[in-house]
Design an enzyme around this catalytic site. Sequence first.
Site, PDB file in Angstrom:
ATOM      1  N   LYS A   1      31.446  19.825  18.745  1.00 25.05           N
ATOM      2  CA  LYS A   1      30.605  21.000  18.987  1.00 25.05           C
ATOM      3  C   LYS A   1      29.425  20.931  18.046  1.00 25.05           C
ATOM      4  O   LYS A   1      29.585  20.890  16.819  1.00 25.05           O
ATOM      5  CB  LYS A   1      31.410  22.268  18.726  1.00 25.05           C
ATOM      6  CG  LYS A   1      30.608  23.546  18.892  1.00 25.05           C
ATOM      7  CD  LYS A   1      31.488  24.760  18.700  1.00 25.05           C
ATOM      8  CE  LYS A   1      30.696  26.046  18.839  1.00 25.05           C
ATOM      9  NZ  LYS A   1      31.568  27.219  18.662  1.00 25.05           N
TER      10      LYS A   1
ATOM     11  N   LYS B   1      30.240  19.850  23.493  1.00 22.52           N
ATOM     12  CA  LYS B   1      29.478  21.078  23.693  1.00 22.52           C
ATOM     13  C   LYS B   1      28.235  21.060  22.840  1.00 22.52           C
ATOM     14  O   LYS B   1      28.354  20.762  21.654  1.00 22.52           O
ATOM     15  CB  LYS B   1      30.369  22.255  23.311  1.00 22.52           C
ATOM     16  CG  LYS B   1      29.703  23.594  23.339  1.00 22.52           C
ATOM     17  CD  LYS B   1      30.634  24.651  22.851  1.00 22.52           C
ATOM     18  CE  LYS B   1      29.839  25.927  22.721  1.00 22.52           C
ATOM     19  NZ  LYS B   1      30.530  26.948  22.020  1.00 22.52           N
TER      20      LYS B   1
HETATM   21  C1  PBG Z   1      32.140  30.518  19.074  1.00 22.04           C
HETATM   22  C2  PBG Z   1      31.556  30.063  20.355  1.00 22.04           C
HETATM   23  C3  PBG Z   1      30.202  29.919  20.656  1.00 22.04           C
HETATM   24  C4  PBG Z   1      30.143  29.498  21.994  1.00 22.04           C
HETATM   25  C5  PBG Z   1      31.451  29.414  22.454  1.00 22.04           C
HETATM   26  N1  PBG Z   1      32.304  29.752  21.422  1.00 22.04           N
HETATM   27  C6  PBG Z   1      28.983  30.213  19.895  1.00 22.04           C
HETATM   28  C7  PBG Z   1      28.712  29.670  18.560  1.00 22.04           C
HETATM   29  O1  PBG Z   1      29.287  28.687  18.096  1.00 22.04           O
HETATM   30  O2  PBG Z   1      27.848  30.287  17.953  1.00 22.04           O
HETATM   31  C8  PBG Z   1      28.887  29.223  22.747  1.00 22.04           C
HETATM   32  C9  PBG Z   1      29.000  29.289  24.210  1.00 22.04           C
HETATM   33  C10 PBG Z   1      27.710  29.356  24.947  1.00 22.04           C
HETATM   34  O3  PBG Z   1      26.595  29.292  24.379  1.00 22.04           O
HETATM   35  O4  PBG Z   1      27.781  29.470  26.171  1.00 22.04           O
HETATM   36  N2  PBG Z   1      33.182  31.417  19.267  1.00 22.04           N
HETATM   37 ZN    ZN Z   2      32.707  30.804  15.626  1.00 21.19          ZN
END
Ligand code: PBG
Ligand code: ZN
Length: 326
Positions: free
Chosen positions: A195, A248
Amino acid sequence: MNYPDYRPRRMRRTENLRRMIRETRLAPEDFIYPLFVVPGSGVAKPIGSLPGQFNYSVDKAVDAAAAAADLGIPAVILFGIPERKDAVGSEAWKDAGVVQKAIRAIKKARPELVVMADACFCEYTDHGHCGVMHDGELDNDASLENLARTVVSYANAGVDVVAPSGMLDGFVTACRESLDEDGHEQVAILAYSAKYASAYYGPFREAVESAPQSGDRRGHQMDYSNVAEAIREVSMDVAEGADIVMVKPALAYLDVIRAVSDEVNMPVCAYNVSGEYAMIEAAAEKGWIDRDRIILETLTGIRRAGADMIISYHAPYACKLLQKQR
Ligand code: PBG
Ligand code: ZN
């Protein structure tokens, strides 16, 4: 294979010829649909930055999940926006929390639907960081203890898959051990393995009010310049017991999806994130692009890169488009 003996255009001449040599297909079972759950009842509040997506109270989330299931989508992933936020995000592991309630209600209405739940604290903490803070830093191991509590409470509510999204070191081990100790060895783990610290999460943070009050997430999410590091992260999560690994965002990271799917013999999920959805919707709204064609082309591209499944806000709409094609 040289011209004029071979003429590639022969097999592109009609739609049926093209269908016969199509290498990548999209189907409803490729999708996981994200749902944002808020307290209350009868709530379906449009999310400004994600046109067509809503913050749902539990009852309305059940309706949205059922509609997705009716389109053939096998799974939903839940995000919660709590009643109250605090320094550690304690509502995340409350048995009567919004996500726990939504898990119970959706499994009751649609037992066959796979219910996944995102597990992180940024939606639950008043400072917006992904866990417990100490001296301005995210305390990895203290946050893991709370993560363990949270996934067990999801499991007690009947979740099928937990999805730890915080990019904390050791988060898969923490989830696996706590689930097994509590008798939930059948609950699977979808690990947010690679991520990236990404500007593409902007609309999501508006939807769940989780933007960090100060600082950012570059101390735990990955630098977007790296791909070898993604392989290390994914390999660790597989060794720790992840059932599905995730890359991601998706679109600026298609090479990462490809590298991961070549490297590991595990199901690979790609998250087609909020900013990717919002860009398509905004440009389509302006009439600058053909929404329907762009959606199918984008989702097919993610599958072609090697994703076995895609989390997408476009999932239900894409299924309707696929039905129309039949
Ligand atoms: C954190 C989380 C995020 C997303 C999914 N889970 C945001 C982040 O890391 O700030 C992003 C998902 C998206 O942008 O569609 N719980
Ligand atoms: Zn988070």
